[in-house]
Design a protein around this motif. Structure first.
Motif, PDB file in Angstrom:
ATOM      1  N   VAL A  60       5.090   4.163  -9.552  1.00 16.34           N
ATOM      2  CA  VAL A  60       4.822   2.925  -8.721  1.00 16.34           C
ATOM      3  C   VAL A  60       5.474   1.715  -9.076  1.00 16.34           C
ATOM      4  O   VAL A  60       5.835   0.920  -7.971  1.00 16.34           O
ATOM      5  CB  VAL A  60       3.295   2.597  -9.164  1.00 16.34           C
ATOM      6  CG1 VAL A  60       2.698   1.415  -8.418  1.00 16.34           C
ATOM      7  CG2 VAL A  60       2.614   3.823  -8.403  1.00 16.34           C
ATOM      8  N   GLU A  61       5.865   1.529 -10.242  1.00 13.84           N
ATOM      9  CA  GLU A  61       6.696   0.427 -10.645  1.00 13.84           C
ATOM     10  C   GLU A  61       7.992   0.373  -9.927  1.00 13.84           C
ATOM     11  O   GLU A  61       8.750  -0.516  -9.537  1.00 13.84           O
ATOM     12  CB  GLU A  61       6.832   0.604 -12.132  1.00 13.84           C
ATOM     13  CG  GLU A  61       7.451  -1.033 -12.603  1.00 13.84           C
ATOM     14  CD  GLU A  61       6.576  -2.226 -12.434  1.00 13.84           C
ATOM     15  OE1 GLU A  61       7.405  -3.307 -12.459  1.00 13.84           O
ATOM     16  OE2 GLU A  61       5.351  -2.060 -12.354  1.00 13.84           O
TER      17      GLU A  61
ATOM     18  N   ILE B  21       1.450   5.892  -0.921  1.00 18.31           N
ATOM     19  CA  ILE B  21       2.004   4.939  -0.242  1.00 18.31           C
ATOM     20  C   ILE B  21       1.476   4.578   1.140  1.00 18.31           C
ATOM     21  O   ILE B  21       1.551   5.554   1.885  1.00 18.31           O
ATOM     22  CB  ILE B  21       3.627   5.029  -0.214  1.00 18.31           C
ATOM     23  CG1 ILE B  21       4.416   5.449  -1.530  1.00 18.31           C
ATOM     24  CG2 ILE B  21       4.520   3.805   0.500  1.00 18.31           C
ATOM     25  CD1 ILE B  21       5.726   6.141  -1.462  1.00 18.31           C
TER      26      ILE B  21
ATOM     27  N   PRO C 145       1.188  -4.025  -9.357  1.00 19.14           N
ATOM     28  CA  PRO C 145       0.794  -2.556  -9.430  1.00 19.14           C
ATOM     29  C   PRO C 145      -0.543  -2.392  -9.332  1.00 19.14           C
ATOM     30  O   PRO C 145      -1.487  -3.144  -9.773  1.00 19.14           O
ATOM     31  CB  PRO C 145       1.387  -2.417 -10.920  1.00 19.14           C
ATOM     32  CG  PRO C 145       1.446  -3.330 -11.569  1.00 19.14           C
ATOM     33  CD  PRO C 145       1.831  -4.440 -10.659  1.00 19.14           C
ATOM     34  N   ARG C 146      -0.922  -1.237  -8.710  1.00 22.90           N
ATOM     35  CA  ARG C 146      -2.248  -1.096  -8.419  1.00 22.90           C
ATOM     36  C   ARG C 146      -2.586   0.432  -8.785  1.00 22.90           C
ATOM     37  O   ARG C 146      -1.781   1.252  -8.818  1.00 22.90           O
ATOM     38  CB  ARG C 146      -2.795  -1.045  -7.027  1.00 22.90           C
ATOM     39  CG  ARG C 146      -2.648  -2.570  -6.544  1.00 22.90           C
ATOM     40  CD  ARG C 146      -3.615  -2.504  -5.317  1.00 22.90           C
ATOM     41  NE  ARG C 146      -3.641  -3.908  -5.176  1.00 22.90           N
ATOM     42  CZ  ARG C 146      -4.247  -4.417  -4.014  1.00 22.90           C
ATOM     43  NH1 ARG C 146      -4.387  -3.763  -2.878  1.00 22.90           N
ATOM     44  NH2 ARG C 146      -4.329  -5.750  -3.734  1.00 22.90           N
TER      45      ARG C 146
ATOM     46  N   ARG D 251       7.402  -0.243  -5.898  1.00 23.99           N
ATOM     47  CA  ARG D 251       6.699  -1.385  -5.413  1.00 23.99           C
ATOM     48  C   ARG D 251       7.404  -2.406  -5.096  1.00 23.99           C
ATOM     49  O   ARG D 251       8.521  -2.646  -5.853  1.00 23.99           O
ATOM     50  CB  ARG D 251       5.404  -1.684  -6.404  1.00 23.99           C
ATOM     51  CG  ARG D 251       6.038  -2.581  -7.471  1.00 23.99           C
ATOM     52  CD  ARG D 251       4.599  -2.931  -8.315  1.00 23.99           C
ATOM     53  NE  ARG D 251       5.127  -3.516  -9.734  1.00 23.99           N
ATOM     54  CZ  ARG D 251       5.494  -4.851  -9.927  1.00 23.99           C
ATOM     55  NH1 ARG D 251       5.512  -5.428  -8.755  1.00 23.99           N
ATOM     56  NH2 ARG D 251       6.037  -5.186 -11.002  1.00 23.99           N
TER      57      ARG D 251
ATOM     58  N   SER E 244       1.538  -0.926   0.823  1.00 23.95           N
ATOM     59  CA  SER E 244       1.129  -0.994  -0.412  1.00 23.95           C
ATOM     60  C   SER E 244       1.491   0.185  -1.054  1.00 23.95           C
ATOM     61  O   SER E 244       1.811   1.330  -0.472  1.00 23.95           O
ATOM     62  CB  SER E 244      -0.441  -1.174  -0.308  1.00 23.95           C
ATOM     63  OG  SER E 244      -0.940  -1.254  -1.448  1.00 23.95           O
ATOM     64  N   VAL E 245       1.407   0.217  -2.307  1.00 26.40           N
ATOM     65  CA  VAL E 245       1.677   1.480  -3.195  1.00 26.40           C
ATOM     66  C   VAL E 245       0.817   1.627  -4.294  1.00 26.40           C
ATOM     67  O   VAL E 245       0.436   0.341  -5.098  1.00 26.40           O
ATOM     68  CB  VAL E 245       3.177   1.478  -3.519  1.00 26.40           C
ATOM     69  CG1 VAL E 245       3.601   0.313  -4.611  1.00 26.40           C
ATOM     70  CG2 VAL E 245       3.323   2.960  -4.605  1.00 26.40           C
TER      71      VAL E 245
ATOM     72  N   ALA F 281       4.733  -7.565  -5.285  1.00 25.35           N
ATOM     73  CA  ALA F 281       3.355  -7.051  -5.425  1.00 25.35           C
ATOM     74  C   ALA F 281       3.190  -6.615  -6.654  1.00 25.35           C
ATOM     75  O   ALA F 281       3.807  -6.420  -7.745  1.00 25.35           O
ATOM     76  CB  ALA F 281       3.554  -5.894  -4.431  1.00 25.35           C
TER      77      ALA F 281
END
Length: 148
Positions: free
Chosen positions: A135-136, A77, A145-146, A139, A91-92, A143
């Motif tokens: 992450v889901e 994060i 997901p990355r 976030r 961002s995450v 945004a």
């Protein structure tokens, strides 16, 4: 004459259930550390509460001194703090074990340009699928997901 208030238990239980089902905001919850113990440095730990209500403990690292290689097998994060010290997520992303130093470096540079001064790293996820779920949960809804 008594002053009694009628309580509708079914309405109260329904309201309680609705409160739990409502999605919560993602937020940082600072942890107390070993700061007050003699002879030991304070641990740089914090926690993030996801929309599901789950809490994720993270290690806090300065963004300027972080090597992208340190991001492997983690949920990462990028964070900036406002004037009052409140953490704002920039961002995450999740990162696997494969050597993707170039992608990690690009993500870290982009986060720094967006104002990130800290990187919070969660390493307690068992595998890539679990990191994706975290992450889901963390976030912002707008945004994408990355994976880095």
């Amino acid at each position: 004459m008594t002053n009694r208030r009628a309580l509708s238990w079914s309405a109260a239980l329904r309201d309680l259930k609705d409160d739990r089902l409502r999605r919560q905001d993602v937020r940082e919850e600072r942890l107390r550390t070993a700061q007050g113990l003699r002879g030991s440095p304070a641990l740089a730990l914090s926690a993030w509460r996801g929309r599901s209500g789950r809490r994720y403990v993270v290690g806090v690292h300065p963004a300027v001194a972080l090597d992208p290689e340190e991001l492997s097998d983690s949920v990462t994060i990028a964070v900036r703090r406002d004037a009052s010290g409140i953490a704002q997520m920039v961002s995450v992303a999740s990162s696997g074990e494969s050597p993707r130093d170039h992608l990690r470096r690009v993500w870290l540079d982009r986060a720094r340009r967006s104002g990130a001064t800290e990187v919070h790293i969660h390493r307690l996820a068992e595998d890539e699928r679990e990191r994706g779920v975290i992450v889901e949960d963390l976030r912002p809804e707008t945004a994408e997901p990355r994976q880095i």
